[in-house]
Scaffold this active site. Structure first.
Site, mmCIF file in Angstrom:
data_model
loop_
_atom_site.group_PDB
_atom_site.id
_atom_site.type_symbol
_atom_site.label_atom_id
_atom_site.label_comp_id
_atom_site.label_asym_id
_atom_site.label_seq_id
_atom_site.Cartn_x
_atom_site.Cartn_y
_atom_site.Cartn_z
ATOM 1 N N GLY A 175 0.769 -1.239 0.000
ATOM 2 C CA GLY A 175 0.000 0.000 0.000
ATOM 3 C C GLY A 175 0.797 1.286 0.000
ATOM 4 N N GLU B 79 4.514 4.097 6.142
ATOM 5 C CA GLU B 79 3.313 3.243 6.100
ATOM 6 C C GLU B 79 2.125 4.067 5.613
ATOM 7 O OE1 GLU B 79 1.895 0.584 5.668
ATOM 8 O OE2 GLU B 79 2.009 -0.596 7.506
ATOM 9 N N ASP B 80 1.240 3.442 4.876
ATOM 10 C CA ASP B 80 0.077 4.162 4.334
ATOM 11 C C ASP B 80 -1.036 4.324 5.354
ATOM 12 O OD1 ASP B 80 -0.193 1.463 4.303
ATOM 13 O OD2 ASP B 80 -1.236 1.341 2.403
ATOM 14 N N ASP C 224 -4.468 1.070 11.357
ATOM 15 C CA ASP C 224 -5.862 0.821 11.732
ATOM 16 C C ASP C 224 -5.847 0.343 13.198
ATOM 17 O OD1 ASP C 224 -8.519 0.033 11.781
ATOM 18 O OD2 ASP C 224 -8.360 -1.425 10.191
ATOM 19 N N LYS D 54 -6.433 5.563 11.717
ATOM 20 C CA LYS D 54 -7.799 5.400 12.230
ATOM 21 C C LYS D 54 -7.737 5.376 13.759
ATOM 22 C CE LYS D 54 -9.619 2.721 8.386
ATOM 23 N NZ LYS D 54 -10.182 1.418 7.995
ATOM 24 N N PHE E 246 -13.741 2.253 5.860
ATOM 25 C CA PHE E 246 -12.859 1.632 4.875
ATOM 26 C C PHE E 246 -12.563 2.613 3.737
ATOM 27 C CE2 PHE E 246 -11.801 -1.041 1.233
ATOM 28 C CZ PHE E 246 -10.789 -1.798 1.801
ATOM 29 N N ASP F 192 -5.970 -0.450 -1.459
ATOM 30 C CA ASP F 192 -6.803 -1.240 -2.364
ATOM 31 C C ASP F 192 -8.061 -1.787 -1.718
ATOM 32 O OD1 ASP F 192 -5.381 -3.179 -0.697
ATOM 33 O OD2 ASP F 192 -6.196 -4.678 -2.066
ATOM 34 N N ARG G 137 -5.856 1.057 -6.218
ATOM 35 C CA ARG G 137 -4.572 1.632 -5.783
ATOM 36 C C ARG G 137 -4.158 2.807 -6.654
ATOM 37 N NH1 ARG G 137 -2.273 -1.921 -2.036
ATOM 38 N NH2 ARG G 137 -2.572 -4.145 -2.395
HETATM 39 P P1 5GP Z 1 -3.762 -2.821 11.240
HETATM 40 O O1 5GP Z 1 -5.178 -3.095 11.700
HETATM 41 O O2 5GP Z 1 -2.858 -3.963 11.576
HETATM 42 O O3 5GP Z 1 -3.259 -1.491 11.735
HETATM 43 O O4 5GP Z 1 -3.841 -2.703 9.659
HETATM 44 C C1 5GP Z 1 -3.524 -3.772 8.852
HETATM 45 C C2 5GP Z 1 -3.641 -3.471 7.388
HETATM 46 O O5 5GP Z 1 -5.021 -3.452 7.045
HETATM 47 C C3 5GP Z 1 -3.115 -2.143 6.877
HETATM 48 O O6 5GP Z 1 -1.735 -2.135 6.667
HETATM 49 C C4 5GP Z 1 -3.856 -2.074 5.556
HETATM 50 O O7 5GP Z 1 -3.202 -2.868 4.590
HETATM 51 C C5 5GP Z 1 -5.192 -2.700 5.895
HETATM 52 N N1 5GP Z 1 -6.223 -1.682 6.138
HETATM 53 C C6 5GP Z 1 -6.695 -1.224 7.309
HETATM 54 N N2 5GP Z 1 -7.670 -0.310 7.124
HETATM 55 C C7 5GP Z 1 -7.812 -0.188 5.771
HETATM 56 C C8 5GP Z 1 -8.665 0.620 4.940
HETATM 57 O O8 5GP Z 1 -9.507 1.421 5.361
HETATM 58 N N3 5GP Z 1 -8.510 0.446 3.592
HETATM 59 C C9 5GP Z 1 -7.618 -0.412 3.038
HETATM 60 N N4 5GP Z 1 -7.573 -0.486 1.715
HETATM 61 N N5 5GP Z 1 -6.799 -1.182 3.804
HETATM 62 C C10 5GP Z 1 -6.904 -1.062 5.151
#
Ligand code: 5GP
Length: 179
Positions: free
Chosen positions: A48, A102-103, A106, A134, A155, A162, A168
């Site tokens: 991402g 990092e993009d 969450d 988030k 989301f 993506d 993307r």
């Molecule tokens: P974590 O919950 O471990 O912080 O996030 C794990 C991964 O979930 C992120 O790196 C990303 O790839 C994906 N992710 C979390 N929220 C979103 C979102 O709103 N959109 C997209 N496309 N991916 C997300």
């Protein structure tokens, strides 16, 4: 509000490309200031972050390097939870000033493990540059040193992020339309 379709879902604009650019410019100014003379190594977490990393790095004006890593998921033997392992790190980071790119953060579970793995490799310092956060979903306590934009717990796609592999390429960030 105009909507677009990505695969089988409707999305509406959330953060436009101009707002994205301004947020990244701010992050870059801070990093350029903080890392003067430190020759940082940017580590972008694929997939991402490739768009964000490309934009951020072109606003960095101090000497630096960039490398890319991936976090691959595997199923642990004792648990059904997916644990992400760091793969593809070709640089020796011992003694280096590392900035993770990092993009999105969450829940934070993915990066929490990644940060612990990196610390074992004895870098001089590790900081995190993350474009979207988030806040309401965050379950961990690590610090985001350089943050672009805090977003609601919805989301999003576009700007490298993506939905099932699609979206993307979108220059703006879109949020899902709740049906
Ligand atoms: P974590 O919950 O471990 O912080 O996030 C794990 C991964 O979930 C992120 O790196 C990303 O790839 C994906 N992710 C979390 N929220 C979103 C979102 O709103 N959109 C997209 N496309 N991916 C997300």
């Amino acid at each position: 509000m105009e909507t677009i379709k990505v695969k089988d879902k409707e999305f509406e604009i959330s953060i436009d490309a101009n707002t994205i650019d301004a947020a990244i410019q701010k992050m870059a100014v801070e990093i350029n200031h903080d890392y003067e003379g430190k020759h940082p190594l940017f580590l972008a977490v694929l997939n991402g972050s490739f768009v964000f990393a490309a934009d951020l790095i072109r606003k960095i004006t101090i000497p630096c390097k960039i490398s890319f890593v991936k976090l691959s998921s595997y199923s642990g033997t004792a648990s059904t939870e997916n644990v992400k392992e760091l793969i593809g790190l070709s640089e020796d980071i011992r003694g280096r000033h590392v900035i993770i790119v990092e993009d999105i953060v969450d829940t934070g579970l993915t990066l929490d493990k990644f940060l612990q793995d990196l610390e074992k490799l004895l870098p001089a310092s590790v900081k995190l540059a993350c474009f979207t956060f988030k806040k309401e979903a965050f379950k961990k306590s690590f610090r985001i040193d350089y943050l672009g934009i805090t977003i609601p717990n919805e989301f999003i796609v576009g700007y490298g992020l993506d939905y099932d592999g699609y979206g993307r390429n979108l220059p703006d960030i879109y949020k899902i339309v709740k049906s």
